[in-house]
Scaffold this active site. Structure first.
Site, PDB file in Angstrom:
ATOM      1  N   GLN A   1      54.123 -27.766  33.641  1.00 46.01           N
ATOM      2  CA  GLN A   1      53.106 -28.692  33.120  1.00 46.01           C
ATOM      3  C   GLN A   1      53.723 -29.562  32.017  1.00 46.01           C
ATOM      4  O   GLN A   1      54.787 -29.246  31.494  1.00 46.01           O
ATOM      5  CB  GLN A   1      51.924 -27.899  32.544  1.00 46.01           C
ATOM      6  CG  GLN A   1      52.316 -26.779  31.604  1.00 46.01           C
ATOM      7  CD  GLN A   1      51.370 -25.579  31.640  1.00 46.01           C
ATOM      8  OE1 GLN A   1      50.197 -25.654  32.016  1.00 46.01           O
ATOM      9  NE2 GLN A   1      51.892 -24.437  31.203  1.00 46.01           N
TER      10      GLN A   1
ATOM     11  N   HIS B   1      39.551 -18.034  19.565  1.00 52.24           N
ATOM     12  CA  HIS B   1      40.326 -16.798  19.704  1.00 52.24           C
ATOM     13  C   HIS B   1      39.531 -15.575  19.225  1.00 52.24           C
ATOM     14  O   HIS B   1      39.598 -14.505  19.834  1.00 52.24           O
ATOM     15  CB  HIS B   1      41.655 -16.923  18.960  1.00 52.24           C
ATOM     16  CG  HIS B   1      42.585 -17.915  19.602  1.00 52.24           C
ATOM     17  ND1 HIS B   1      43.198 -18.940  18.896  1.00 52.24           N
ATOM     18  CD2 HIS B   1      42.965 -18.083  20.890  1.00 52.24           C
ATOM     19  CE1 HIS B   1      43.914 -19.662  19.731  1.00 52.24           C
ATOM     20  NE2 HIS B   1      43.794 -19.176  20.946  1.00 52.24           N
TER      21      HIS B   1
ATOM     22  N   GLU C   1      51.894 -14.717  31.012  1.00 51.92           N
ATOM     23  CA  GLU C   1      51.854 -16.167  30.764  1.00 51.92           C
ATOM     24  C   GLU C   1      52.836 -16.825  31.734  1.00 51.92           C
ATOM     25  O   GLU C   1      53.994 -16.405  31.842  1.00 51.92           O
ATOM     26  CB  GLU C   1      52.243 -16.439  29.306  1.00 51.92           C
ATOM     27  CG  GLU C   1      52.689 -17.852  29.004  1.00 51.92           C
ATOM     28  CD  GLU C   1      51.649 -18.920  29.318  1.00 51.92           C
ATOM     29  OE1 GLU C   1      50.525 -18.827  28.786  1.00 51.92           O
ATOM     30  OE2 GLU C   1      51.965 -19.828  30.096  1.00 51.92           O
TER      31      GLU C   1
ATOM     32  N   ASP D   1      52.922 -15.598  37.139  1.00 51.44           N
ATOM     33  CA  ASP D   1      51.619 -16.147  37.523  1.00 51.44           C
ATOM     34  C   ASP D   1      50.582 -15.022  37.429  1.00 51.44           C
ATOM     35  O   ASP D   1      50.747 -13.971  38.064  1.00 51.44           O
ATOM     36  CB  ASP D   1      51.712 -16.683  38.962  1.00 51.44           C
ATOM     37  CG  ASP D   1      50.429 -17.391  39.391  1.00 51.44           C
ATOM     38  OD1 ASP D   1      50.513 -18.282  40.248  1.00 51.44           O
ATOM     39  OD2 ASP D   1      49.362 -17.047  38.848  1.00 51.44           O
ATOM     40  N   GLY D   2      49.537 -15.264  36.681  1.00 52.19           N
ATOM     41  CA  GLY D   2      48.545 -14.216  36.434  1.00 52.19           C
ATOM     42  C   GLY D   2      47.887 -13.687  37.690  1.00 52.19           C
ATOM     43  O   GLY D   2      47.616 -12.484  37.806  1.00 52.19           O
TER      44      GLY D   2
ATOM     45  N   ASP E   1      42.786 -16.243  29.165  1.00 50.86           N
ATOM     46  CA  ASP E   1      42.812 -17.395  28.262  1.00 50.86           C
ATOM     47  C   ASP E   1      43.624 -18.487  28.941  1.00 50.86           C
ATOM     48  O   ASP E   1      44.786 -18.750  28.614  1.00 50.86           O
ATOM     49  CB  ASP E   1      43.454 -16.991  26.931  1.00 50.86           C
ATOM     50  CG  ASP E   1      43.626 -18.174  25.999  1.00 50.86           C
ATOM     51  OD1 ASP E   1      44.516 -18.099  25.109  1.00 50.86           O
ATOM     52  OD2 ASP E   1      42.897 -19.171  26.161  1.00 50.86           O
TER      53      ASP E   1
ATOM     54  N   THR F   1      44.246 -22.308  31.091  1.00 47.81           N
ATOM     55  CA  THR F   1      43.935 -23.730  31.094  1.00 47.81           C
ATOM     56  C   THR F   1      42.739 -23.939  32.024  1.00 47.81           C
ATOM     57  O   THR F   1      42.199 -22.980  32.578  1.00 47.81           O
ATOM     58  CB  THR F   1      45.156 -24.515  31.626  1.00 47.81           C
ATOM     59  OG1 THR F   1      45.664 -23.843  32.792  1.00 47.81           O
ATOM     60  CG2 THR F   1      46.260 -24.605  30.579  1.00 47.81           C
ATOM     61  N   ASP F   2      42.346 -25.195  32.181  1.00 47.69           N
ATOM     62  CA  ASP F   2      41.210 -25.485  33.067  1.00 47.69           C
ATOM     63  C   ASP F   2      41.593 -25.304  34.540  1.00 47.69           C
ATOM     64  O   ASP F   2      42.767 -25.173  34.854  1.00 47.69           O
ATOM     65  CB  ASP F   2      40.733 -26.926  32.790  1.00 47.69           C
ATOM     66  CG  ASP F   2      39.933 -26.992  31.496  1.00 47.69           C
ATOM     67  OD1 ASP F   2      40.554 -27.077  30.422  1.00 47.69           O
ATOM     68  OD2 ASP F   2      38.698 -26.887  31.563  1.00 47.69           O
TER      69      ASP F   2
ATOM     70  N   PRO G   1      48.449 -25.219  37.295  1.00 45.64           N
ATOM     71  CA  PRO G   1      48.731 -23.785  37.398  1.00 45.64           C
ATOM     72  C   PRO G   1      47.509 -22.913  37.101  1.00 45.64           C
ATOM     73  O   PRO G   1      47.415 -21.783  37.544  1.00 45.64           O
ATOM     74  CB  PRO G   1      49.835 -23.572  36.364  1.00 45.64           C
ATOM     75  CG  PRO G   1      49.792 -24.747  35.455  1.00 45.64           C
ATOM     76  CD  PRO G   1      49.258 -25.886  36.262  1.00 45.64           C
TER      77      PRO G   1
HETATM   78  N1  SAM Z   1      42.376 -21.980  24.755  1.00 43.15           N
HETATM   79  C1  SAM Z   1      42.796 -22.862  25.821  1.00 43.15           C
HETATM   80  C2  SAM Z   1      41.607 -23.296  26.642  1.00 43.15           C
HETATM   81  O1  SAM Z   1      40.522 -22.768  26.418  1.00 43.15           O
HETATM   82  O2  SAM Z   1      41.795 -24.187  27.466  1.00 43.15           O
HETATM   83  C3  SAM Z   1      43.856 -22.190  26.644  1.00 43.15           C
HETATM   84  C4  SAM Z   1      45.091 -22.044  25.855  1.00 43.15           C
HETATM   85  S1  SAM Z   1      46.472 -21.258  26.544  1.00 43.15           S
HETATM   86  C5  SAM Z   1      47.659 -22.354  25.972  1.00 43.15           C
HETATM   87  C6  SAM Z   1      46.382 -21.553  28.293  1.00 43.15           C
HETATM   88  C7  SAM Z   1      47.600 -20.943  28.940  1.00 43.15           C
HETATM   89  O3  SAM Z   1      47.345 -20.607  30.305  1.00 43.15           O
HETATM   90  C8  SAM Z   1      48.828 -21.862  28.965  1.00 43.15           C
HETATM   91  O4  SAM Z   1      49.841 -21.316  28.154  1.00 43.15           O
HETATM   92  C9  SAM Z   1      49.232 -21.905  30.439  1.00 43.15           C
HETATM   93  O5  SAM Z   1      50.637 -21.962  30.619  1.00 43.15           O
HETATM   94  C10 SAM Z   1      48.625 -20.617  30.940  1.00 43.15           C
HETATM   95  N2  SAM Z   1      48.455 -20.559  32.380  1.00 43.15           N
HETATM   96  C11 SAM Z   1      47.992 -21.519  33.211  1.00 43.15           C
HETATM   97  N3  SAM Z   1      47.982 -21.090  34.490  1.00 43.15           N
HETATM   98  C12 SAM Z   1      48.439 -19.801  34.469  1.00 43.15           C
HETATM   99  C13 SAM Z   1      48.660 -18.820  35.469  1.00 43.15           C
HETATM  100  N4  SAM Z   1      48.390 -19.078  36.769  1.00 43.15           N
HETATM  101  N5  SAM Z   1      49.127 -17.603  35.094  1.00 43.15           N
HETATM  102  C14 SAM Z   1      49.385 -17.342  33.773  1.00 43.15           C
HETATM  103  N6  SAM Z   1      49.216 -18.245  32.771  1.00 43.15           N
HETATM  104  C15 SAM Z   1      48.742 -19.456  33.126  1.00 43.15           C
END
Ligand code: SAM
Length: 286
Positions: free
Chosen positions: A33, A64, A108, A140-141, A158, A160-161, A165
């Protein structure tokens, strides 16, 4: 005097917030990303991924604290916690404040987010990445929850939208995997958008997560830089009494835990499950 450069959030095609970019600290297209961390005169250091604000130094504590302490105080004795996403370390910092927590696995997908947040947003993790209870997995989660043989008392997503990913973390396959690895009496919570702007995410999550959990619900938190009003955090467990824990119980657990918060209180915990009528109406039909 030229106007300062502005970071314009692109989450919504017709509406959005912008920030002056007073100093770019880091910017790169990672393997997954676009990542930028910059200084802003009103919110301190700000991180965005793929055009969407993720976190700011000034208001991160609200999100948080609410995504961590509501499930953990509702559960009352979560020893093993799984964090999905959370690369900035804010959730990890809050989870580790709970004395009953013995082990945290954090999965993560983007190692560069972790490294850059350690460097440029150190107050988010506040040393949490060095805690001996942590097992940090860069993966990947959705793959992790469907392949691990570990089990957990709480899962905190926690992410991303639901784009790029993060999209897979809003699917039935993800919720199935989370349910599979939750111990009896366990609870799952997840970032689930701002209901005024993303009401479809609420009804979609109800349909999908509701297939895995007897008690699928939502609770609210007002995070200023998740624009458009209250954020709806998704809740899943098989024991409704966790969500319905009364004020006296939460107050007692909070007092025993013995740490200070800046937003979360036991009263806010209990009140957070009260949802606006338009959200209840939307959920009625699902
Ligand atoms: N608090 C923020 C919100 O509410 O949008 C989210 C913050 S945190 C930075 C989001 C994290 O999700 C990012 O570090 C991103 O790399 C991670 N992420 C996205 N897709 C993912 C996946 N498939 N598996 C694991 N982590 C993922």
């Amino acid at each position: 005097m030229t106007a300062p450069q502005r970071y314009i959030e692109t989450l919504y095609p017709g509406y959005g917030q912008s920030f002056t970019i007073d100093k770019v600290l880091f910017e790169n297209k990672t393997e997954h990303q676009h990542l930028i961390i910059f200084e802003n005169r009103d919110f301190g250091r700000v991180m965005a991924l793929d055009g969407v604000i993720q976190t700011t130094e000034r208001d991160e504590f609200i999100y948080h604290e609410m995504l961590t302490h509501v499930p953990l105080f509702a559960h009352g004795n979560a020893r093993r916690v799984l964090i999905i996403g959370g690369g900035d370390g804010g959730i990890l910092r809050e989870v580790l404040k709970h004395p009953e927590v013995e082990h945290v696995t954090m999965v993560e997908i983007d190692g560069q987010v972790v490294e850059m947040c350690k460097t440029y947003l150190p107050s988010h993790s506040d040393g949490a990445f060095d805690d001996a209870r942590l097992n940090l997995v860069i993966a990947d989660g959705v793959e992790f929850v469907n392949s691990t043989d570990e089990t957990f008392d709480a899962v905190i997503s926690d992410s991303t939208d639901p784009m790029g990913p993060g999209e897979v973390l809003f699917t039935s396959r993800f919720y199935n995997g989370c349910k599979r690895i939750l111990n009896k009496g366990g609870v799952m919570v997840a970032q689930n958008g701002v209901c005024f702007m993303q009401l479809g995410e609420v009804t979609t999550t109800r349909k999908r997560m509701g297939l895995d959990f007897e008690d699928q619900n939502f609770y609210a938190a007002p995070v200023p830089t998740y624009v458009g009003g209250i954020m709806t955090l998704a809740w899943g467990s098989d024991d409704a009494s966790l969500r319905q824990a009364d004020l006296a119980t939460i107050e007692q657990r909070f007092a025993v835990a013995g740490f200070k918060t800046r937003y979360y209180t036991p009263s806010i915990h209990v009140g957070a499950f009260a949802l606006p009528q338009y959200v209840l109406d939307a959920l009625q039909g699902t």
